[in-house]
Design a protein around this motif. Structure first.
Motif, short mmCIF file in Angstrom:
data_model
loop_
_atom_site.label_atom_id
_atom_site.label_comp_id
_atom_site.label_asym_id
_atom_site.label_seq_id
_atom_site.Cartn_x
_atom_site.Cartn_y
_atom_site.Cartn_z
N UNK A 229 -5.09 40.73 43.06
CA UNK A 229 -6.23 41.05 42.21
C UNK A 229 -7.49 41.14 43.06
N UNK A 230 -8.36 42.10 42.73
CA UNK A 230 -9.67 42.13 43.37
C UNK A 230 -10.44 40.87 42.95
N UNK A 231 -11.33 40.45 43.81
CA UNK A 231 -12.15 39.28 43.50
C UNK A 231 -13.62 39.64 43.58
N UNK A 232 -14.35 39.24 42.58
CA UNK A 232 -15.80 39.35 42.60
C UNK A 232 -16.34 37.99 43.03
N UNK A 245 -24.08 30.09 35.52
CA UNK A 245 -23.13 31.19 35.69
C UNK A 245 -21.70 30.70 35.49
N UNK A 246 -21.39 29.51 36.02
CA UNK A 246 -20.05 28.96 35.85
C UNK A 246 -19.72 28.71 34.40
N UNK A 253 -13.33 31.97 36.08
CA UNK A 253 -13.63 31.54 37.44
C UNK A 253 -12.35 31.05 38.11
N UNK A 254 -12.03 31.62 39.28
CA UNK A 254 -10.84 31.22 40.02
C UNK A 254 -11.17 30.35 41.23
N UNK A 255 -12.43 30.29 41.60
CA UNK A 255 -12.83 29.49 42.76
C UNK A 255 -14.28 29.03 42.57
N UNK A 264 -15.99 32.65 42.26
CA UNK A 264 -15.15 33.84 42.40
C UNK A 264 -14.46 34.11 41.07
N UNK A 265 -14.35 35.40 40.72
CA UNK A 265 -13.74 35.82 39.47
C UNK A 265 -12.74 36.94 39.77
#
Length: 319
Positions: A229-232, A245-246, A253-255, A264-265
């Motif tokens: 998956x791309x990560x933003x 934001x979190x 949120x993945x990180x 990271x999303x």
């Protein structure tokens, strides 16, 4: 359909009570580079040993160049070559002597053996070192000479079992170029590796093994699309913006790295989706310092397919 260079069907192998291969089915097209990727113990080397007729399977079938690896061992051995994890060379002989010896063992007459050795030394950029004892070679030179020796008999299929293990980046790059040249000349290459960049760079098709099974198979691009998956990646300006934001992004949120103010999303990489995520994370456009969109990598694929228990991916995902 053209006969595959290598084909296995429900291949099984057990050592004691452990199933090292558990129903492996795969197909390798002629003239391609096919990578076997997986963690230690996934079954990569065992697969190569069976295909090279060094180990008998406990179940299933395997064919190389159209020949059954059990019933037609001699024909298989005439069609293949194997370069293992450790160079099979005589350190006390020169590079040229090693190649001439291999050529004579392959049945070439003395004059033909000398010509073949000279051709291979030139092809693998070892002419200057051909008169030196192999004991004086660097790791990269040894691997090149080992690969040259494996091509003395002009095989149609070559197995490379982790060929760049222990090499420095320059030597690894040189060996990659040689492998690409082999495939360009019509040789089928089955490559086992733990280097994700190596598989991404060289392979037309990648098989990811996990627990002796085929977890997924496809081109690098296809595997990234399906299992990566791309990560933003967002960097916020301060702790308050980070917390806000979190909270807005929630489970997406993945990180999180509070010290660096980074979130990271996962995203599909679509521009409209990324714009929406940015607006959602920072609606007043004051809290975001910068952002990066990172493409999916084979690392992502590898962790997705092998990071969970084997039962998490019981089906074979082919592309």
């Amino acid at each position: 359909m053209e006969t595959a260079a290598v084909q296995t069907v429900d291949l099984c192998k057990r050592y004691g009570g452990v199933a090292v291969l558990d129903g492996l089915t795969m197909r390798v097209a002629r003239g391609s580079v096919h990578a076997l990727l997986g963690p230690n113990g996934a079954g990569k080397t065992t697969t190569v040993r069976i295909l090279a007729t060094l180990t008998a399977p406990d179940g299933g079938t395997a064919r190389v160049d159209g020949h059954d690896v059990v019933r037609d061992r001699r024909r298989v051995r005439r069609a293949i070559s194997l370069a293992g994890q450790h160079a099979a060379l005589d350190d006390q002989q020169t590079g040229a002597e090693n190649l001439r010896m291999m050529a004579r063992l392959a049945g070439l007459a003395p004059a033909a053996a000398r010509r073949r050795a000279a051709d291979l030394l030139e092809r693998f950029d070892l002419v200057a070192a051909g008169g030196r004892r192999v004991a004086t070679y660097s790791g990269g030179m040894r691997r090149r000479l080992d690969l040259a020796a494996s091509l003395v008999g002009e095989p149609s299929v070559i197995f490379l079992d982790e060929p760049t293990t222990g090499l420095d980046p320059r030597s690894r790059q040189g060996l990659w170029e040689v492998v690409a040249e082999l495939a360009g000349a019509g040789v089928t290459v089955l490559l086992t590796t733990q280097y994700l960049e190596e598989a991404d760079r060289l392979a037309d098709r990648i098989a990811v093994l996990h627990g002796g099974r085929l977890a997924a198979e496809g081109s690098a691009a296809d595997l990234k699309r399906r299992f990566g998956a791309h990560r933003l990646e967002l960097t916020l300006r301060d702790a308050q913006s980070f917390a806000a934001a979190g909270q807005r992004l929630g489970d997406r949120v993945t990180h999180r790295d509070q010290a660096r103010l980074e979130l990271a999303v996962a995203t599909g990489g679509d521009a409209a989706e990324i714009r929406h995520l940015l607006d959602h994370a920072d609606p007043d456009r004051r809290g975001l310092a910068r952002f990066i969109v990172r493409e999916a990598t084979l690392d992502d694929v590898f962790l997705t397919l092998t990071g969970d228990p084997v039962t998490a991916h019981p089906e074979v995902a082919r592309v």
